[in-house]
Design a protein around this motif. Structure first.
Motif, mmCIF file in Angstrom:
data_model
loop_
_atom_site.group_PDB
_atom_site.id
_atom_site.type_symbol
_atom_site.label_atom_id
_atom_site.label_comp_id
_atom_site.label_asym_id
_atom_site.label_seq_id
_atom_site.Cartn_x
_atom_site.Cartn_y
_atom_site.Cartn_z
ATOM 1 N N ASP A 14 0.852 -1.326 -0.021
ATOM 2 C CA ASP A 14 -0.142 0.059 -0.065
ATOM 3 C C ASP A 14 0.889 1.176 -0.086
ATOM 4 O O ASP A 14 0.424 2.133 -0.761
ATOM 5 C CB ASP A 14 -0.916 -0.039 1.238
ATOM 6 C CG ASP A 14 -1.922 -0.974 1.268
ATOM 7 O OD1 ASP A 14 -2.106 -1.712 0.052
ATOM 8 O OD2 ASP A 14 -2.766 -1.312 2.186
ATOM 9 N N CYS A 15 1.880 1.250 0.999
ATOM 10 C CA CYS A 15 2.783 2.340 0.824
ATOM 11 C C CYS A 15 3.457 2.582 -0.483
ATOM 12 O O CYS A 15 3.708 3.645 -0.751
ATOM 13 C CB CYS A 15 3.981 2.324 2.020
ATOM 14 S SG CYS A 15 2.977 2.169 3.698
ATOM 15 N N GLU A 16 3.827 1.675 -1.019
ATOM 16 C CA GLU A 16 4.333 1.701 -2.495
ATOM 17 C C GLU A 16 3.640 2.127 -3.510
ATOM 18 O O GLU A 16 3.874 3.007 -4.198
ATOM 19 C CB GLU A 16 5.116 0.147 -2.723
ATOM 20 C CG GLU A 16 5.962 0.395 -4.035
ATOM 21 C CD GLU A 16 6.493 -1.012 -4.323
ATOM 22 O OE1 GLU A 16 7.077 -1.084 -5.558
ATOM 23 O OE2 GLU A 16 6.784 -1.806 -3.553
ATOM 24 N N VAL A 63 15.579 8.029 -6.475
ATOM 25 C CA VAL A 63 15.722 7.066 -5.196
ATOM 26 C C VAL A 63 14.726 5.881 -5.334
ATOM 27 O O VAL A 63 13.687 6.064 -5.398
ATOM 28 C CB VAL A 63 15.737 7.812 -3.728
ATOM 29 C CG1 VAL A 63 15.880 7.145 -2.678
ATOM 30 C CG2 VAL A 63 16.636 8.902 -4.025
ATOM 31 N N ARG A 64 15.363 4.599 -4.900
ATOM 32 C CA ARG A 64 14.665 3.611 -5.012
ATOM 33 C C ARG A 64 13.290 3.468 -3.827
ATOM 34 O O ARG A 64 13.915 3.974 -2.805
ATOM 35 C CB ARG A 64 15.588 2.275 -4.778
ATOM 36 C CG ARG A 64 14.718 0.900 -4.999
ATOM 37 C CD ARG A 64 15.864 0.021 -4.843
ATOM 38 N NE ARG A 64 15.145 -1.486 -4.673
ATOM 39 C CZ ARG A 64 14.864 -2.065 -3.560
ATOM 40 N NH1 ARG A 64 15.509 -1.221 -2.519
ATOM 41 N NH2 ARG A 64 14.232 -3.232 -3.384
ATOM 42 N N VAL A 69 6.429 3.595 5.171
ATOM 43 C CA VAL A 69 5.674 4.752 5.514
ATOM 44 C C VAL A 69 6.434 5.952 5.165
ATOM 45 O O VAL A 69 6.130 6.879 4.459
ATOM 46 C CB VAL A 69 4.815 4.814 6.800
ATOM 47 C CG1 VAL A 69 4.677 6.237 7.082
ATOM 48 C CG2 VAL A 69 4.020 3.931 6.744
ATOM 49 N N ARG A 70 7.696 5.754 5.612
ATOM 50 C CA ARG A 70 8.783 6.949 5.613
ATOM 51 C C ARG A 70 8.818 7.422 4.119
ATOM 52 O O ARG A 70 8.940 8.499 3.599
ATOM 53 C CB ARG A 70 10.048 6.598 6.262
ATOM 54 C CG ARG A 70 10.981 7.676 6.238
ATOM 55 C CD ARG A 70 12.278 7.207 6.980
ATOM 56 N NE ARG A 70 12.924 6.158 6.365
ATOM 57 C CZ ARG A 70 13.519 6.100 5.241
ATOM 58 N NH1 ARG A 70 13.234 7.091 4.202
ATOM 59 N NH2 ARG A 70 14.497 5.121 4.811
ATOM 60 N N CYS A 71 9.078 6.448 3.156
ATOM 61 C CA CYS A 71 9.409 6.539 1.695
ATOM 62 C C CYS A 71 8.173 7.422 1.138
ATOM 63 O O CYS A 71 8.395 8.338 0.466
ATOM 64 C CB CYS A 71 9.427 5.312 1.076
ATOM 65 S SG CYS A 71 10.147 5.288 -0.640
ATOM 66 N N ALA A 72 6.835 6.756 1.556
ATOM 67 C CA ALA A 72 5.871 7.569 0.668
ATOM 68 C C ALA A 72 5.748 9.112 1.547
ATOM 69 O O ALA A 72 5.241 10.071 0.897
ATOM 70 C CB ALA A 72 4.458 6.801 1.291
ATOM 71 N N GLN A 73 5.967 9.087 2.991
ATOM 72 C CA GLN A 73 5.936 10.769 3.348
ATOM 73 C C GLN A 73 7.124 11.418 2.733
ATOM 74 O O GLN A 73 6.585 12.772 2.553
ATOM 75 C CB GLN A 73 6.209 10.463 4.814
ATOM 76 C CG GLN A 73 5.105 9.786 5.823
ATOM 77 C CD GLN A 73 5.227 9.872 7.061
ATOM 78 O OE1 GLN A 73 6.550 9.438 7.534
ATOM 79 N NE2 GLN A 73 4.185 9.755 7.889
#
Length: 100
Positions: A14-16, A63-64, A69-73
């Motif tokens: 979901d986050c991805e 960036v990959r 959650v942090r990546c989506a944020q």
């Protein structure tokens, strides 16, 4: 998205997907920033800053994805910052008027 905490237990998939949507939004807004900056003189400080912001944006978007959650944020923050930059450019760029 920005209000979520990493302990919320959101599935990585979901986050991805959210991050991918935000990447698309960031690219669209970056295009708007590029067009707004192009209306300013080449040496205008806001145009120079916009070019720098677009360069950094390109690096951040490359960036990959990690599916967290942090990546989506991070992508959500980028979209927010691009919109803020676009708003500042809109106040500076010369407006064209259409004939009635």
């Amino acid at each position: 998205m920005l209000g979520w905490n990493s302990g919320a237990g959101s599935p990585a998939a979901d986050c991805e997907q959210i991050a991918l949507q935000l990447i698309g939004a960031a690219r669209a807004v970056a295009g708007d920033v590029r067009r707004a900056a192009a209306l300013l003189p080449v040496e205008h400080p806001a145009r120079v800053l916009a070019e720098y912001v677009l360069e950094v944006t390109g690096r951040l978007l490359s960036v990959r994805l990690e599916g967290a959650v942090r990546c989506a944020q991070d992508r959500a923050r980028l979209v927010r910052e691009l919109y803020q930059h676009l708003d500042r450019l809109a106040d500076l760029a010369p407006h064209t008027t259409a004939a009635p």
